[in-house]
Design a protein around this motif. Structure first.
Motif, mmCIF file in Angstrom:
data_model
loop_
_atom_site.group_PDB
_atom_site.id
_atom_site.type_symbol
_atom_site.label_atom_id
_atom_site.label_comp_id
_atom_site.label_asym_id
_atom_site.label_seq_id
_atom_site.Cartn_x
_atom_site.Cartn_y
_atom_site.Cartn_z
ATOM 1 N N TYR A 60 0.860 -1.168 0.000
ATOM 2 C CA TYR A 60 0.000 0.000 0.000
ATOM 3 C C TYR A 60 0.900 1.222 0.000
ATOM 4 O O TYR A 60 1.936 1.239 0.654
ATOM 5 C CB TYR A 60 -0.908 0.013 1.233
ATOM 6 C CG TYR A 60 -1.834 -1.184 1.272
ATOM 7 C CD1 TYR A 60 -3.117 -1.100 0.744
ATOM 8 C CD2 TYR A 60 -1.419 -2.400 1.807
ATOM 9 C CE1 TYR A 60 -3.968 -2.198 0.756
ATOM 10 C CE2 TYR A 60 -2.260 -3.499 1.826
ATOM 11 C CZ TYR A 60 -3.532 -3.391 1.295
ATOM 12 O OH TYR A 60 -4.358 -4.472 1.310
ATOM 13 N N THR A 61 0.493 2.255 -0.719
ATOM 14 C CA THR A 61 1.346 3.425 -0.823
ATOM 15 C C THR A 61 0.508 4.683 -0.971
ATOM 16 O O THR A 61 -0.710 4.622 -1.058
ATOM 17 C CB THR A 61 2.315 3.273 -2.014
ATOM 18 O OG1 THR A 61 3.255 4.334 -1.985
ATOM 19 C CG2 THR A 61 1.584 3.261 -3.336
ATOM 20 N N ILE A 62 1.186 5.815 -0.997
ATOM 21 C CA ILE A 62 0.543 7.087 -1.265
ATOM 22 C C ILE A 62 1.215 7.717 -2.478
ATOM 23 O O ILE A 62 2.340 7.366 -2.821
ATOM 24 C CB ILE A 62 0.628 8.040 -0.056
ATOM 25 C CG1 ILE A 62 2.088 8.315 0.326
ATOM 26 C CG2 ILE A 62 -0.138 7.495 1.119
ATOM 27 C CD1 ILE A 62 2.262 9.382 1.386
ATOM 28 N N CYS A 63 0.532 8.622 -3.113
ATOM 29 C CA CYS A 63 1.093 9.372 -4.237
ATOM 30 C C CYS A 63 1.466 10.752 -3.725
ATOM 31 O O CYS A 63 0.618 11.448 -3.164
ATOM 32 C CB CYS A 63 0.080 9.486 -5.374
ATOM 33 S SG CYS A 63 -0.356 7.911 -6.092
ATOM 34 N N ILE A 64 2.698 11.111 -3.925
ATOM 35 C CA ILE A 64 3.189 12.401 -3.462
ATOM 36 C C ILE A 64 3.614 13.207 -4.683
ATOM 37 O O ILE A 64 4.302 12.688 -5.569
ATOM 38 C CB ILE A 64 4.379 12.220 -2.493
ATOM 39 C CG1 ILE A 64 3.925 11.436 -1.259
ATOM 40 C CG2 ILE A 64 4.973 13.573 -2.101
ATOM 41 C CD1 ILE A 64 5.049 11.019 -0.346
ATOM 42 N N ASN A 65 3.219 14.461 -4.719
ATOM 43 C CA ASN A 65 3.605 15.350 -5.800
ATOM 44 C C ASN A 65 5.066 15.752 -5.596
ATOM 45 O O ASN A 65 5.379 16.439 -4.609
ATOM 46 C CB ASN A 65 2.693 16.576 -5.789
ATOM 47 C CG ASN A 65 3.008 17.553 -6.886
ATOM 48 O OD1 ASN A 65 4.057 17.512 -7.490
ATOM 49 N ND2 ASN A 65 2.074 18.453 -7.122
ATOM 50 N N PRO A 66 5.972 15.348 -6.494
ATOM 51 C CA PRO A 66 7.386 15.686 -6.313
ATOM 52 C C PRO A 66 7.634 17.193 -6.215
ATOM 53 O O PRO A 66 8.529 17.626 -5.491
ATOM 54 C CB PRO A 66 8.073 15.093 -7.545
ATOM 55 C CG PRO A 66 7.130 14.065 -8.070
ATOM 56 C CD PRO A 66 5.757 14.520 -7.686
ATOM 57 N N ALA A 67 6.842 17.992 -6.921
ATOM 58 C CA ALA A 67 7.021 19.444 -6.863
ATOM 59 C C ALA A 67 6.800 19.963 -5.448
ATOM 60 O O ALA A 67 7.459 20.916 -5.016
ATOM 61 C CB ALA A 67 6.076 20.135 -7.846
ATOM 62 N N ALA A 68 5.898 19.340 -4.690
ATOM 63 C CA ALA A 68 5.648 19.747 -3.310
ATOM 64 C C ALA A 68 6.857 19.482 -2.421
ATOM 65 O O ALA A 68 6.986 20.068 -1.344
ATOM 66 C CB ALA A 68 4.412 19.035 -2.760
ATOM 67 N N LEU A 69 7.739 18.603 -2.883
ATOM 68 C CA LEU A 69 8.971 18.297 -2.145
ATOM 69 C C LEU A 69 10.150 19.110 -2.664
ATOM 70 O O LEU A 69 11.295 18.863 -2.308
ATOM 71 C CB LEU A 69 9.298 16.804 -2.269
ATOM 72 C CG LEU A 69 8.246 15.837 -1.754
ATOM 73 C CD1 LEU A 69 8.664 14.403 -2.029
ATOM 74 C CD2 LEU A 69 7.993 16.052 -0.271
ATOM 75 N N GLY A 70 9.856 20.062 -3.548
ATOM 76 C CA GLY A 70 10.925 20.882 -4.125
ATOM 77 C C GLY A 70 11.601 20.230 -5.315
ATOM 78 O O GLY A 70 12.729 20.573 -5.657
ATOM 79 N N LEU A 71 10.920 19.268 -5.952
ATOM 80 C CA LEU A 71 11.465 18.570 -7.118
ATOM 81 C C LEU A 71 10.523 18.783 -8.311
ATOM 82 O O LEU A 71 9.803 17.878 -8.714
ATOM 83 C CB LEU A 71 11.630 17.077 -6.806
ATOM 84 C CG LEU A 71 12.482 16.750 -5.580
ATOM 85 C CD1 LEU A 71 12.356 15.285 -5.212
ATOM 86 C CD2 LEU A 71 13.936 17.127 -5.830
#
Length: 155
Positions: A60-71
């Motif tokens: 099970y996982t989540i989707c993370i917006n890379p831009a929100a992490l500064g990428l």
């Protein structure tokens, strides 16, 4: 009951509906899934357990917006190792944290890797780690009109 039989798979329409619900939101409760598929919660729990044990559900996982992490910059790298360097390139791509996924593929290239970085300069540094041992071709992602999803499978 219709069952999907493919490569050892034995999924029915209810299993597929459970998988679709979990793929949309891995945090969906068993109670919510049970209501959606019109089954009891214990029956749904048992099906989920079976799907996990069979390897159909790998995690099970989540989707993370890379831009929100500064990428904010994503790119696909096609990688073609020079003769004799396949194993070395395999190990190199495993150690580059900016490479978030990598598949070994058929065709002229051996690997297709997705990279998330802060800037073009960072992308260049990633490529520079690979090019002593492989040729690369880079495509910068402009947008993603299709998010990761389950293939359309019928029971």
């Amino acid at each position: 009951m219709n069952r999907l039989r493919n490569e050892g798979s034995d999924l029915d329409a209810v299993d597929l509906r459970i998988l679709r619900l979990l793929a949309q939101d891995a945090r969906t409760s068993v109670a919510e899934i049970a209501r959606a598929v019109r089954m009891s919660a214990p029956s749904v729990s048992e099906r989920i357990r079976r799907l996990q044990e069979s390897g159909t559900i790998e995690g099970y996982t989540i989707c993370i917006n890379p831009a929100a992490l500064g990428l904010p910059l994503s790119a696909w790298l096609r990688i073609r190792p020079v003769p004799g360097e396949l194993a070395r390139v395999t190990e190199i791509v495993k150690t580059i944290p900016e490479i978030v996924s990598c598949d070994r593929v058929t065709g002229e290239d051996c690997f297709i890797a997705k990279v998330n970085v802060r800037s073009v300069a960072d992308l260049e540094r990633v490529i520079d780690r690979i090019i002593p041992y492989a040729m690369t071709n880079t495509a910068i992602v402009q947008s993603s009109p299709v998010a990761p999803r389950l293939p359309d499978v019928e029971a």
